[in-house]
Design a protein around this motif. Structure first.
Motif, PDB file in Angstrom:
ATOM      1  N   ARG A  99       0.832  -1.195   0.000  1.00  7.84           N
ATOM      2  CA  ARG A  99       0.000   0.000   0.000  1.00  7.84           C
ATOM      3  C   ARG A  99       0.873   1.254   0.000  1.00  7.84           C
ATOM      4  NH1 ARG A  99      -4.460  -1.534   4.554  1.00  7.84           N
ATOM      5  NH2 ARG A  99      -5.288  -3.353   3.477  1.00  7.84           N
ATOM      6  N   ILE A 100       2.001   1.183   0.675  1.00  8.03           N
ATOM      7  CA  ILE A 100       2.912   2.322   0.725  1.00  8.03           C
ATOM      8  C   ILE A 100       3.604   2.491  -0.618  1.00  8.03           C
ATOM      9  CG2 ILE A 100       5.009   3.210   1.792  1.00  8.03           C
ATOM     10  CD1 ILE A 100       4.162   1.702   4.348  1.00  8.03           C
ATOM     11  N   GLY A 101       4.103   1.409  -1.188  1.00  3.56           N
ATOM     12  CA  GLY A 101       4.861   1.475  -2.429  1.00  3.56           C
ATOM     13  C   GLY A 101       4.055   1.921  -3.629  1.00  3.56           C
ATOM     14  N   LYS A 102       2.736   1.654  -3.632  1.00  4.32           N
ATOM     15  CA  LYS A 102       1.896   2.025  -4.764  1.00  4.32           C
ATOM     16  C   LYS A 102       1.799   3.533  -4.951  1.00  4.32           C
ATOM     17  CE  LYS A 102      -1.692  -0.713  -3.718  1.00  4.32           C
ATOM     18  NZ  LYS A 102      -3.039  -1.255  -3.805  1.00  4.32           N
ATOM     19  N   ARG A 103       1.829   4.276  -3.848  1.00  5.26           N
ATOM     20  CA  ARG A 103       1.671   5.735  -3.943  1.00  5.26           C
ATOM     21  C   ARG A 103       2.971   6.373  -4.409  1.00  5.26           C
ATOM     22  NH1 ARG A 103      -0.177   6.473   1.880  1.00  5.26           N
ATOM     23  NH2 ARG A 103       1.659   7.762   1.803  1.00  5.26           N
ATOM     24  N   PRO A 104       2.933   7.218  -5.432  1.00  4.51           N
ATOM     25  CA  PRO A 104       4.150   7.914  -5.861  1.00  4.51           C
ATOM     26  C   PRO A 104       4.502   9.029  -4.872  1.00  4.51           C
ATOM     27  CG  PRO A 104       2.299   8.582  -7.218  1.00  4.51           C
ATOM     28  CD  PRO A 104       1.805   7.499  -6.314  1.00  4.51           C
ATOM     29  N   VAL A 105       5.782   9.415  -4.856  1.00  4.26           N
ATOM     30  CA  VAL A 105       6.245  10.501  -3.987  1.00  4.26           C
ATOM     31  C   VAL A 105       6.128  11.808  -4.765  1.00  4.26           C
ATOM     32  CG1 VAL A 105       8.187  11.418  -2.684  1.00  4.26           C
ATOM     33  CG2 VAL A 105       7.842   8.956  -2.810  1.00  4.26           C
ATOM     34  N   GLU A 106       5.368  12.754  -4.220  1.00  3.52           N
ATOM     35  CA  GLU A 106       5.210  14.054  -4.877  1.00  3.52           C
ATOM     36  C   GLU A 106       6.391  14.947  -4.531  1.00  3.52           C
ATOM     37  OE1 GLU A 106       1.697  16.478  -5.049  1.00  3.52           O
ATOM     38  OE2 GLU A 106       0.487  14.696  -4.600  1.00  3.52           O
ATOM     39  N   LEU A 107       6.882  15.680  -5.536  1.00  5.81           N
ATOM     40  CA  LEU A 107       7.967  16.632  -5.322  1.00  5.81           C
ATOM     41  C   LEU A 107       7.372  18.033  -5.237  1.00  5.81           C
ATOM     42  CD1 LEU A 107      10.553  15.270  -7.905  1.00  5.81           C
ATOM     43  CD2 LEU A 107      10.516  14.878  -5.452  1.00  5.81           C
ATOM     44  N   PRO A 108       7.500  18.724  -4.099  1.00  4.94           N
ATOM     45  CA  PRO A 108       6.982  20.079  -3.991  1.00  4.94           C
ATOM     46  C   PRO A 108       7.766  21.047  -4.878  1.00  4.94           C
ATOM     47  CG  PRO A 108       7.862  19.312  -1.882  1.00  4.94           C
ATOM     48  CD  PRO A 108       8.070  18.235  -2.873  1.00  4.94           C
ATOM     49  N   SER A 109       7.259  22.255  -5.054  1.00  5.60           N
ATOM     50  CA  SER A 109       7.962  23.227  -5.890  1.00  5.60           C
ATOM     51  C   SER A 109       9.300  23.580  -5.243  1.00  5.60           C
ATOM     52  CB  SER A 109       7.119  24.488  -6.063  1.00  5.60           C
ATOM     53  OG  SER A 109       6.885  25.089  -4.803  1.00  5.60           O
ATOM     54  N   GLY A 110      10.337  23.695  -6.060  1.00  5.53           N
ATOM     55  CA  GLY A 110      11.675  23.984  -5.555  1.00  5.53           C
ATOM     56  C   GLY A 110      12.496  22.746  -5.262  1.00  5.53           C
ATOM     57  N   VAL A 111      11.913  21.560  -5.446  1.00 11.43           N
ATOM     58  CA  VAL A 111      12.621  20.301  -5.195  1.00 11.43           C
ATOM     59  C   VAL A 111      12.738  19.546  -6.515  1.00 11.43           C
ATOM     60  CG1 VAL A 111      12.554  18.111  -3.956  1.00 11.43           C
ATOM     61  CG2 VAL A 111      11.766  20.176  -2.838  1.00 11.43           C
ATOM     62  N   THR A 112      13.958  19.066  -6.803  1.00 14.95           N
ATOM     63  CA  THR A 112      14.178  18.274  -8.012  1.00 14.95           C
ATOM     64  C   THR A 112      14.772  16.933  -7.628  1.00 14.95           C
ATOM     65  OG1 THR A 112      16.398  19.199  -8.298  1.00 14.95           O
ATOM     66  CG2 THR A 112      14.583  20.314  -9.441  1.00 14.95           C
ATOM     67  N   ALA A 113      14.428  15.918  -8.412  1.00 18.67           N
ATOM     68  CA  ALA A 113      14.958  14.578  -8.177  1.00 18.67           C
ATOM     69  C   ALA A 113      15.550  14.061  -9.476  1.00 18.67           C
ATOM     70  CB  ALA A 113      13.863  13.644  -7.692  1.00 18.67           C
ATOM     71  N   SER A 114      16.680  13.365  -9.367  1.00 19.99           N
ATOM     72  CA  SER A 114      17.300  12.750 -10.545  1.00 19.99           C
ATOM     73  C   SER A 114      17.706  11.328 -10.192  1.00 19.99           C
ATOM     74  CB  SER A 114      18.517  13.563 -10.996  1.00 19.99           C
ATOM     75  OG  SER A 114      19.476  13.617  -9.971  1.00 19.99           O
ATOM     76  N   VAL A 115      17.566  10.438 -11.168  1.00 19.26           N
ATOM     77  CA  VAL A 115      17.904   9.027 -10.968  1.00 19.26           C
ATOM     78  C   VAL A 115      19.038   8.666 -11.911  1.00 19.26           C
ATOM     79  CG1 VAL A 115      17.046   6.666 -11.092  1.00 19.26           C
ATOM     80  CG2 VAL A 115      15.521   8.496 -10.377  1.00 19.26           C
ATOM     81  N   SER A 116      20.103   8.080 -11.357  1.00 14.78           N
ATOM     82  CA  SER A 116      21.192   7.549 -12.182  1.00 14.78           C
ATOM     83  C   SER A 116      21.474   6.139 -11.682  1.00 14.78           C
ATOM     84  CB  SER A 116      22.435   8.437 -12.089  1.00 14.78           C
ATOM     85  OG  SER A 116      22.906   8.502 -10.773  1.00 14.78           O
ATOM     86  N   GLY A 117      21.082   5.148 -12.469  1.00 15.68           N
ATOM     87  CA  GLY A 117      21.205   3.759 -12.038  1.00 15.68           C
ATOM     88  C   GLY A 117      20.198   3.495 -10.928  1.00 15.68           C
ATOM     89  N   GLN A 118      20.684   3.094  -9.770  1.00 18.23           N
ATOM     90  CA  GLN A 118      19.823   2.852  -8.620  1.00 18.23           C
ATOM     91  C   GLN A 118      19.969   3.947  -7.563  1.00 18.23           C
ATOM     92  OE1 GLN A 118      17.722   0.671 -10.095  1.00 18.23           O
ATOM     93  NE2 GLN A 118      17.494  -0.238  -8.079  1.00 18.23           N
ATOM     94  N   THR A 119      20.607   5.077  -7.909  1.00 21.37           N
ATOM     95  CA  THR A 119      20.805   6.176  -6.968  1.00 21.37           C
ATOM     96  C   THR A 119      19.829   7.304  -7.265  1.00 21.37           C
ATOM     97  OG1 THR A 119      23.148   5.637  -6.810  1.00 21.37           O
ATOM     98  CG2 THR A 119      22.483   7.805  -6.048  1.00 21.37           C
ATOM     99  N   VAL A 120      19.101   7.714  -6.242  1.00 22.14           N
ATOM    100  CA  VAL A 120      18.173   8.833  -6.354  1.00 22.14           C
ATOM    101  C   VAL A 120      18.789  10.013  -5.611  1.00 22.14           C
ATOM    102  CG1 VAL A 120      15.856   9.666  -5.829  1.00 22.14           C
ATOM    103  CG2 VAL A 120      16.217   7.272  -6.343  1.00 22.14           C
ATOM    104  N   GLU A 121      18.894  11.156  -6.279  1.00 22.38           N
ATOM    105  CA  GLU A 121      19.429  12.361  -5.649  1.00 22.38           C
ATOM    106  C   GLU A 121      18.341  13.415  -5.629  1.00 22.38           C
ATOM    107  OE1 GLU A 121      22.682  15.418  -7.027  1.00 22.38           O
ATOM    108  OE2 GLU A 121      23.625  13.600  -6.220  1.00 22.38           O
ATOM    109  N   VAL A 122      18.060  13.955  -4.443  1.00 22.15           N
ATOM    110  CA  VAL A 122      17.008  14.949  -4.269  1.00 22.15           C
ATOM    111  C   VAL A 122      17.650  16.254  -3.816  1.00 22.15           C
ATOM    112  CG1 VAL A 122      14.876  15.500  -3.036  1.00 22.15           C
ATOM    113  CG2 VAL A 122      15.368  13.147  -3.640  1.00 22.15           C
ATOM    114  N   LYS A 123      17.364  17.340  -4.553  1.00 22.63           N
ATOM    115  CA  LYS A 123      17.895  18.662  -4.216  1.00 22.63           C
ATOM    116  C   LYS A 123      16.738  19.557  -3.826  1.00 22.63           C
ATOM    117  CE  LYS A 123      21.803  18.447  -7.352  1.00 22.63           C
ATOM    118  NZ  LYS A 123      22.393  18.957  -8.594  1.00 22.63           N
ATOM    119  N   GLY A 124      16.924  20.315  -2.747  1.00 27.36           N
ATOM    120  CA  GLY A 124      15.881  21.219  -2.281  1.00 27.36           C
ATOM    121  C   GLY A 124      16.487  22.438  -1.625  1.00 27.36           C
TER     122      GLY A 124
END
Length: 177
Positions: A3-28
């Motif tokens: 139930r948790i995994g089904k919901r996507p994670v929303e990114l608020p304004s001013g936050v960016t996310a990038s995926v390279s391979g299996q690494t997620v980088e979030v900037k805010g």
């Protein structure tokens, strides 16, 4: 299905996310955090959503699915709002004060305790009986708060010691004559 995994994670304004391979980088606005996911999940960024899908139907893939989603949600919360733990000191003569980057604790021991704040965590003492630990890494904030509390945990007879704000200490009655 998670139930948790089904919901996507929303990114608020001013936050960016990038995926390279299996690494997620979030900037805010408060900084940058990253998370290395296992090979059991697939992570994609679409518009302002981070979606996590399991690879296969194994038990481990389903476990990693929900855990990875929660970790990424914590990264987003950390770079937008940050995390905060509040501690209270109770006991006669027990006090805390900040001197630069060092928290000085007077806890009834034969010596004062000097606790140096690690990198990425801000410790403040607004009052002599209150300590606030803040940062963008939830695990690090919780660990630093636990390390400070460990110097004098609350005891059940008089309730003296360092406790989390709002923590209930089960009180015991003591000896009778």
């Amino acid at each position: 299905m998670s139930r948790i995994g089904k919901r996507p994670v929303e990114l608020p304004s001013g936050v960016t996310a990038s995926v390279s391979g299996q690494t997620v980088e979030v900037k805010g606005p408060k900084g940058t955090r990253s998370f290395n996911a296992t090979d059991d999940v697939t992570i994609t960024v679409e518009d302002n959503l981070v979606k996590i899908e399991p690879r296969g139907k194994s038990k481990r893939a389903r476990q990693q699915w929900g855990m990875s989603r929660t970790q990424i949600a914590n990264l987003v919360t950390g770079v937008t709002d940050g995390f905060k733990k509040e501690l209270e000191i109770q006991g006669v003569g027990y006090r805390a004060q900040m001197q630069g980057n060092t928290l000085k604790l007077n806890l009834g021991l034969s010596h004062d305790v000097d606790f140096v704040a690690p990198e990425g965590v801000t410790i403040t003492a607004p009052k002599q009986t209150e300590i606030t630990v803040e940062g963008i890494d939830q695990q690090l904030v919780g660990q630093v708060a636990a390390n400070i509390r460990e110097w004098r945990r609350p005891e059940p007879y008089k309730g003296k010691g360092i406790r989390y704000k709002g923590e209930y200490i089960f009180r015991k009655e003591g000896k009778k004559k």
